[in-house]
Design an enzyme around this catalytic site. Structure first.
Site, PDB file in Angstrom:
ATOM      1  N   ASN A  96       0.832  -1.208   0.000  1.00  0.00           N
ATOM      2  CA  ASN A  96       0.000   0.000   0.000  1.00  0.00           C
ATOM      3  C   ASN A  96       0.866   1.256   0.000  1.00  0.00           C
ATOM      4  O   ASN A  96       1.944   1.292   0.595  1.00  0.00           O
ATOM      5  CB  ASN A  96      -1.015   0.011   1.157  1.00  0.00           C
ATOM      6  CG  ASN A  96      -0.420  -0.187   2.533  1.00  0.00           C
ATOM      7  OD1 ASN A  96       0.601  -0.847   2.686  1.00  0.00           O
ATOM      8  ND2 ASN A  96      -1.067   0.377   3.540  1.00  0.00           N
ATOM      9  N   GLU A 102       0.456   5.245   0.655  1.00  0.00           N
ATOM     10  CA  GLU A 102      -0.430   6.296   1.167  1.00  0.00           C
ATOM     11  C   GLU A 102       0.037   7.684   0.731  1.00  0.00           C
ATOM     12  O   GLU A 102       1.073   7.838   0.080  1.00  0.00           O
ATOM     13  CB  GLU A 102      -0.506   6.183   2.695  1.00  0.00           C
ATOM     14  CG  GLU A 102      -1.119   4.847   3.115  1.00  0.00           C
ATOM     15  CD  GLU A 102      -1.333   4.725   4.611  1.00  0.00           C
ATOM     16  OE1 GLU A 102      -0.828   5.552   5.389  1.00  0.00           O
ATOM     17  OE2 GLU A 102      -2.034   3.759   4.993  1.00  0.00           O
ATOM     18  N   CYS A 125      -4.373   0.916  -2.164  1.00  0.00           N
ATOM     19  CA  CYS A 125      -4.206  -0.366  -1.474  1.00  0.00           C
ATOM     20  C   CYS A 125      -3.166  -1.233  -2.183  1.00  0.00           C
ATOM     21  O   CYS A 125      -2.965  -1.128  -3.406  1.00  0.00           O
ATOM     22  CB  CYS A 125      -5.525  -1.133  -1.455  1.00  0.00           C
ATOM     23  SG  CYS A 125      -6.823  -0.382  -0.470  1.00  0.00           S
ATOM     24  N   GLU A 160      -3.299  -4.305  -3.026  1.00  0.00           N
ATOM     25  CA  GLU A 160      -3.850  -5.170  -4.077  1.00  0.00           C
ATOM     26  C   GLU A 160      -3.916  -4.435  -5.414  1.00  0.00           C
ATOM     27  O   GLU A 160      -3.627  -4.998  -6.468  1.00  0.00           O
ATOM     28  CB  GLU A 160      -5.265  -5.641  -3.703  1.00  0.00           C
ATOM     29  CG  GLU A 160      -5.337  -6.526  -2.466  1.00  0.00           C
ATOM     30  CD  GLU A 160      -5.551  -5.752  -1.176  1.00  0.00           C
ATOM     31  OE1 GLU A 160      -5.038  -4.617  -1.051  1.00  0.00           O
ATOM     32  OE2 GLU A 160      -6.220  -6.283  -0.279  1.00  0.00           O
ATOM     33  N   CYS A 167     -10.546  -4.774   0.505  1.00  0.00           N
ATOM     34  CA  CYS A 167     -11.635  -3.803   0.634  1.00  0.00           C
ATOM     35  C   CYS A 167     -12.546  -3.872  -0.595  1.00  0.00           C
ATOM     36  O   CYS A 167     -12.229  -4.534  -1.594  1.00  0.00           O
ATOM     37  CB  CYS A 167     -11.058  -2.387   0.793  1.00  0.00           C
ATOM     38  SG  CYS A 167     -10.518  -1.629  -0.744  1.00  0.00           S
ATOM     39  N   CYS A 191     -11.009  -2.855  -3.991  1.00  0.00           N
ATOM     40  CA  CYS A 191     -10.068  -3.878  -4.482  1.00  0.00           C
ATOM     41  C   CYS A 191     -10.818  -5.107  -4.996  1.00  0.00           C
ATOM     42  O   CYS A 191     -10.399  -5.720  -5.986  1.00  0.00           O
ATOM     43  CB  CYS A 191      -9.085  -4.270  -3.388  1.00  0.00           C
ATOM     44  SG  CYS A 191      -7.882  -2.952  -3.059  1.00  0.00           S
TER      45      CYS A 191
HETATM   46  N1  THU Z   1      -5.278  -1.417   2.712  1.00  0.00           N
HETATM   47  C1  THU Z   1      -4.753  -2.234   1.751  1.00  0.00           C
HETATM   48  O1  THU Z   1      -3.684  -1.968   1.196  1.00  0.00           O
HETATM   49  N2  THU Z   1      -5.425  -3.356   1.448  1.00  0.00           N
HETATM   50  C2  THU Z   1      -6.563  -3.786   2.061  1.00  0.00           C
HETATM   51  O2  THU Z   1      -7.085  -4.836   1.713  1.00  0.00           O
HETATM   52  C3  THU Z   1      -7.157  -2.973   3.129  1.00  0.00           C
HETATM   53  C4  THU Z   1      -6.518  -1.670   3.382  1.00  0.00           C
HETATM   54  C5  THU Z   1      -4.524  -0.220   3.078  1.00  0.00           C
HETATM   55  C6  THU Z   1      -5.143   1.096   2.713  1.00  0.00           C
HETATM   56  C7  THU Z   1      -4.494   2.018   3.720  1.00  0.00           C
HETATM   57  O3  THU Z   1      -3.201   2.392   3.247  1.00  0.00           O
HETATM   58  C8  THU Z   1      -4.303   1.154   4.942  1.00  0.00           C
HETATM   59  O4  THU Z   1      -4.358  -0.191   4.484  1.00  0.00           O
HETATM   60  C9  THU Z   1      -5.338   1.366   6.027  1.00  0.00           C
HETATM   61  O5  THU Z   1      -6.622   1.267   5.539  1.00  0.00           O
END
Ligand code: THU
Length: 161
Positions: A62, A64, A73, A75, A112, A115
């Protein structure tokens, strides 16, 4: 009226040690790349690893941003990398894991909603289902046969015809 039950089968393993060699290696890769996540705002590091139909493994984490909605994310970072570098190639299995600021986690993560939508479209465009290995850094591992099963009654290109 007919009531339709849409089933979801999940294989539940006590730990990564119960997985076959290939699945265990893919999950180990996903766990290893969590350190490459850029997650200074959530401190929630997610790592994903995809096994392609030609045997290549590609990873994603991920990413940010100070403008929170800009973050992506793991994925979808991974799907974009595969689609760009191995255009048209299917993904047979994707392992997804995470850890918090302390570096640990023991319950499986699940993708999520956004994704799930992206994974489903990738399955459709490559005509290849994606098995999902869902885990934390330790503890139980869930396996779902197709990403599409996590998004029943989904919207896709077929609905636009
Ligand atoms: N996140 C992912 O990378 N994948 C997921 O399946 C759930 C959430 C990330 C998004 C954000 O950077 C952090 O996790 C918190 O939500």
């Amino acid at each position: 009226m007919v009531k339709k039950i849409i089933p979801l089968a999940v294989e539940i393993y006590n730990s990564a040690e119960e997985l076959n060699r290939s699945d265990a290696a893919l999950l180990a890769k996903a766990r290893a790349v969590t350190t490459q996540a850029y997650a200074p705002y959530s401190n929630f590091n997610v790592g994903a690893a995809a096994l392609l139909t030609d045997g290549t493994i590609v990873t994603g984490t991920n990413q940010e941003n100070a403008s929170y909605p800009v973050g992506i994310c793991a994925e979808r970072v991974l799907l974009s990398a595969v689609a760009s570098q191995f255009t048209g190639m299917g993904i047979t299995t994707m392992a997804i894991t995470y850890h918090n600021i302390n570096g640990d986690s023991s319950t499986p993560i699940s993708p999520c909603g956004i994704c799930r939508q992206s994974l489903t479209e990738y399955e459709e465009r490559t005509h290849q289902s994606i098995r999902l290995i869902l885990s934390g850094m330790q503890g139980e591992v869930y396996i779902v046969e197709k990403a599409q099963q996590l998004l029943p009654l989904s919207f896709s290109a077929i609905n636009m015809q």
